[in-house]
Motif scaffolding. Structure first.
Motif, PDB file in Angstrom:
ATOM      1  N   LEU A 260       0.824  -1.207   0.000  1.00  0.00           N
ATOM      2  CA  LEU A 260       0.000   0.000   0.000  1.00  0.00           C
ATOM      3  C   LEU A 260       0.864   1.266   0.000  1.00  0.00           C
ATOM      4  N   PRO A 261       1.947   1.343   0.787  1.00  0.00           N
ATOM      5  CA  PRO A 261       2.790   2.551   0.727  1.00  0.00           C
ATOM      6  C   PRO A 261       3.325   2.849  -0.668  1.00  0.00           C
ATOM      7  N   LEU A 262       3.780   1.815  -1.370  1.00  0.00           N
ATOM      8  CA  LEU A 262       4.300   2.022  -2.722  1.00  0.00           C
ATOM      9  C   LEU A 262       3.195   2.490  -3.668  1.00  0.00           C
ATOM     10  N   SER A 263       1.999   1.938  -3.515  1.00  0.00           N
ATOM     11  CA  SER A 263       0.869   2.355  -4.348  1.00  0.00           C
ATOM     12  C   SER A 263       0.524   3.818  -4.098  1.00  0.00           C
ATOM     13  N   ILE A 264       0.560   4.238  -2.833  1.00  0.00           N
ATOM     14  CA  ILE A 264       0.298   5.645  -2.507  1.00  0.00           C
ATOM     15  C   ILE A 264       1.372   6.540  -3.107  1.00  0.00           C
ATOM     16  N   GLU A 265       2.629   6.111  -3.022  1.00  0.00           N
ATOM     17  CA  GLU A 265       3.717   6.902  -3.598  1.00  0.00           C
ATOM     18  C   GLU A 265       3.547   7.059  -5.108  1.00  0.00           C
ATOM     19  N   CYS A 266       3.140   5.982  -5.789  1.00  0.00           N
ATOM     20  CA  CYS A 266       2.919   6.053  -7.240  1.00  0.00           C
ATOM     21  C   CYS A 266       1.803   7.034  -7.575  1.00  0.00           C
ATOM     22  N   LEU A 267       0.725   6.996  -6.784  1.00  0.00           N
ATOM     23  CA  LEU A 267      -0.379   7.932  -6.993  1.00  0.00           C
ATOM     24  C   LEU A 267       0.089   9.370  -6.810  1.00  0.00           C
ATOM     25  N   LEU A 268       0.836   9.627  -5.751  1.00  0.00           N
ATOM     26  CA  LEU A 268       1.273  10.993  -5.463  1.00  0.00           C
ATOM     27  C   LEU A 268       2.325  11.473  -6.463  1.00  0.00           C
ATOM     28  N   GLU A 269       3.117  10.563  -6.999  1.00  0.00           N
ATOM     29  CA  GLU A 269       4.089  10.952  -8.021  1.00  0.00           C
ATOM     30  C   GLU A 269       3.391  11.517  -9.256  1.00  0.00           C
ATOM     31  N   ARG A 270       2.258  10.923  -9.610  1.00  0.00           N
ATOM     32  CA  ARG A 270       1.501  11.460 -10.745  1.00  0.00           C
ATOM     33  C   ARG A 270       0.997  12.862 -10.429  1.00  0.00           C
TER      34      ARG A 270
ATOM     35  N   GLN B 137       4.983  16.549   0.537  1.00  0.00           N
ATOM     36  CA  GLN B 137       5.923  15.838   1.397  1.00  0.00           C
ATOM     37  C   GLN B 137       5.280  14.501   1.753  1.00  0.00           C
ATOM     38  N   ILE B 138       5.987  13.419   1.457  1.00  0.00           N
ATOM     39  CA  ILE B 138       5.430  12.076   1.600  1.00  0.00           C
ATOM     40  C   ILE B 138       6.220  11.319   2.643  1.00  0.00           C
ATOM     41  N   ASN B 139       5.526  10.726   3.588  1.00  0.00           N
ATOM     42  CA  ASN B 139       6.166   9.952   4.654  1.00  0.00           C
ATOM     43  C   ASN B 139       5.521   8.565   4.697  1.00  0.00           C
ATOM     44  N   MET B 140       6.168   7.609   4.038  1.00  0.00           N
ATOM     45  CA  MET B 140       5.647   6.250   3.954  1.00  0.00           C
ATOM     46  C   MET B 140       6.573   5.286   4.697  1.00  0.00           C
ATOM     47  N   PRO B 141       6.008   4.285   5.373  1.00  0.00           N
ATOM     48  CA  PRO B 141       6.843   3.284   6.059  1.00  0.00           C
ATOM     49  C   PRO B 141       7.526   2.354   5.065  1.00  0.00           C
ATOM     50  N   VAL B 142       8.669   1.828   5.468  1.00  0.00           N
ATOM     51  CA  VAL B 142       9.384   0.873   4.613  1.00  0.00           C
ATOM     52  C   VAL B 142       8.642  -0.463   4.578  1.00  0.00           C
ATOM     53  N   TYR B 143       8.144  -0.885   5.714  1.00  0.00           N
ATOM     54  CA  TYR B 143       7.408  -2.154   5.808  1.00  0.00           C
ATOM     55  C   TYR B 143       5.957  -1.871   6.180  1.00  0.00           C
ATOM     56  N   TRP B 144       5.078  -2.692   5.640  1.00  0.00           N
ATOM     57  CA  TRP B 144       3.660  -2.521   5.903  1.00  0.00           C
ATOM     58  C   TRP B 144       2.987  -3.878   5.954  1.00  0.00           C
ATOM     59  N   ARG B 145       1.914  -3.928   6.704  1.00  0.00           N
ATOM     60  CA  ARG B 145       1.170  -5.173   6.852  1.00  0.00           C
ATOM     61  C   ARG B 145       0.483  -5.537   5.531  1.00  0.00           C
ATOM     62  N   ILE B 146       0.033  -6.759   5.429  1.00  0.00           N
ATOM     63  CA  ILE B 146      -0.684  -7.213   4.242  1.00  0.00           C
ATOM     64  C   ILE B 146      -2.099  -6.641   4.258  1.00  0.00           C
ATOM     65  N   GLU B 147      -2.457  -5.979   3.186  1.00  0.00           N
ATOM     66  CA  GLU B 147      -3.805  -5.436   3.037  1.00  0.00           C
ATOM     67  C   GLU B 147      -4.523  -6.164   1.911  1.00  0.00           C
ATOM     68  N   GLU B 148      -5.811  -6.315   2.050  1.00  0.00           N
ATOM     69  CA  GLU B 148      -6.605  -6.867   0.952  1.00  0.00           C
ATOM     70  C   GLU B 148      -6.563  -5.881  -0.222  1.00  0.00           C
ATOM     71  N   PRO B 149      -6.341  -6.365  -1.455  1.00  0.00           N
ATOM     72  CA  PRO B 149      -6.217  -5.462  -2.597  1.00  0.00           C
ATOM     73  C   PRO B 149      -7.414  -4.533  -2.765  1.00  0.00           C
ATOM     74  N   GLU B 150      -8.626  -5.047  -2.526  1.00  0.00           N
ATOM     75  CA  GLU B 150      -9.809  -4.201  -2.700  1.00  0.00           C
ATOM     76  C   GLU B 150      -9.843  -3.087  -1.661  1.00  0.00           C
ATOM     77  N   ARG B 151      -9.343  -3.353  -0.465  1.00  0.00           N
ATOM     78  CA  ARG B 151      -9.279  -2.308   0.552  1.00  0.00           C
ATOM     79  C   ARG B 151      -8.246  -1.250   0.162  1.00  0.00           C
ATOM     80  N   SER B 152      -7.087  -1.708  -0.295  1.00  0.00           N
ATOM     81  CA  SER B 152      -6.058  -0.763  -0.735  1.00  0.00           C
ATOM     82  C   SER B 152      -6.567   0.100  -1.884  1.00  0.00           C
TER      83      SER B 152
END
Length: 215
Positions: A89-99, A110-125
């Motif tokens: 999810l952090p990487l997906s958020i970063e990709c969205l914000l890069e656009r 300014q983006i502050n994302m964790p290096v590690y993140w728990r497993i999220e259901e794709p539909e929730r993300s």
């Protein structure tokens, strides 16, 4: 307005926004990608029938066209659903914000994302990404203004609770009042709470607005 009426209006608003996103994407495919693929296919067909020997510059031009076509397809697939959505999810958020950073140079992110993140259901993300994008569309101007706007996006865990925090610093009070009191924000909060059973909160202080999404 009753709770049922609010939910109905929120769902209608969400459906309308998602429909127009898909409609505009399909228009772009028809107007750009399909036309480009037809042009490339026709030119290659003519070359094969005429048995022409192309100079190096012409070959490079065709390679560039194909590369551009491939890049457009990658961008389209990421807009519809990022490839990282199943894993991070952090990487997906970063990709969205890069656009957003690329298309809105007048905004300061300014983006502050964790290096590690728990497993999220794709539909929730996916819902979280759509909510974040809608929040940005509602609360940020599309064109530049005289003074900068600063946006700070943070994702973190508080115990077992995930928090997506968005902080926006506006240049003046009139801009803050306009973008932080739009009725669409209420729909967005209702959608978030309804679709993933999350909680939302927001408050304004001085020239700053804060939105917190918990799940």
């Amino acid at each position: 307005m009753t709770s049922e009426q609010r939910i109905q209006q929120a769902l209608q608003w969400w459906f309308y926004r998602e429909f127009w996103k898909l409609f505009l994407e399909s228009e772009e495919i028809r107007d750009d990608l399909l036309q480009e693929s037809f042009t490339i296919r026709r030119n290659l067909d003519l070359l094969s029938r005429d048995n022409l020997s192309l100079p190096e510059t012409a070959i490079q031009a065709y390679i560039q066209k194909i590369d551009n076509f491939h890049h457009s397809l990658v961008q389209l697939s990421d807009r519809l659903c990022p490839i990282s959505i199943q894993d991070s999810l952090p990487l997906s958020i970063e990709c969205l914000l890069e656009r957003w950073i690329d298309s809105h140079p007048h905004l300061n992110f300014q983006i502050n994302m964790p290096v590690y993140w728990r497993i999220e259901e794709p539909e929730r993300s996916w819902i979280i990404l759509r909510v974040l994008e809608e929040l940005l569309r509602i609360t940020l101007p599309e064109t530049g203004i005289l003074l900068p706007i600063y946006i700070h996006v943070t994702l973190k865990e508080i115990g077992s609770i995930a928090l997506l925090a968005v902080k926006i610093s506006y240049p003046d009070m009139s801009t803050l009042i306009f973008y932080s009191h739009l009725p669409e924000l209420e729909y967005l909060y209702d959608i978030f709470k309804l679709l993933i059973s999350g909680k939302c909160s927001f408050f304004h202080k001085h020239l700053m607005s804060r939105w917190h999404f918990y799940w």
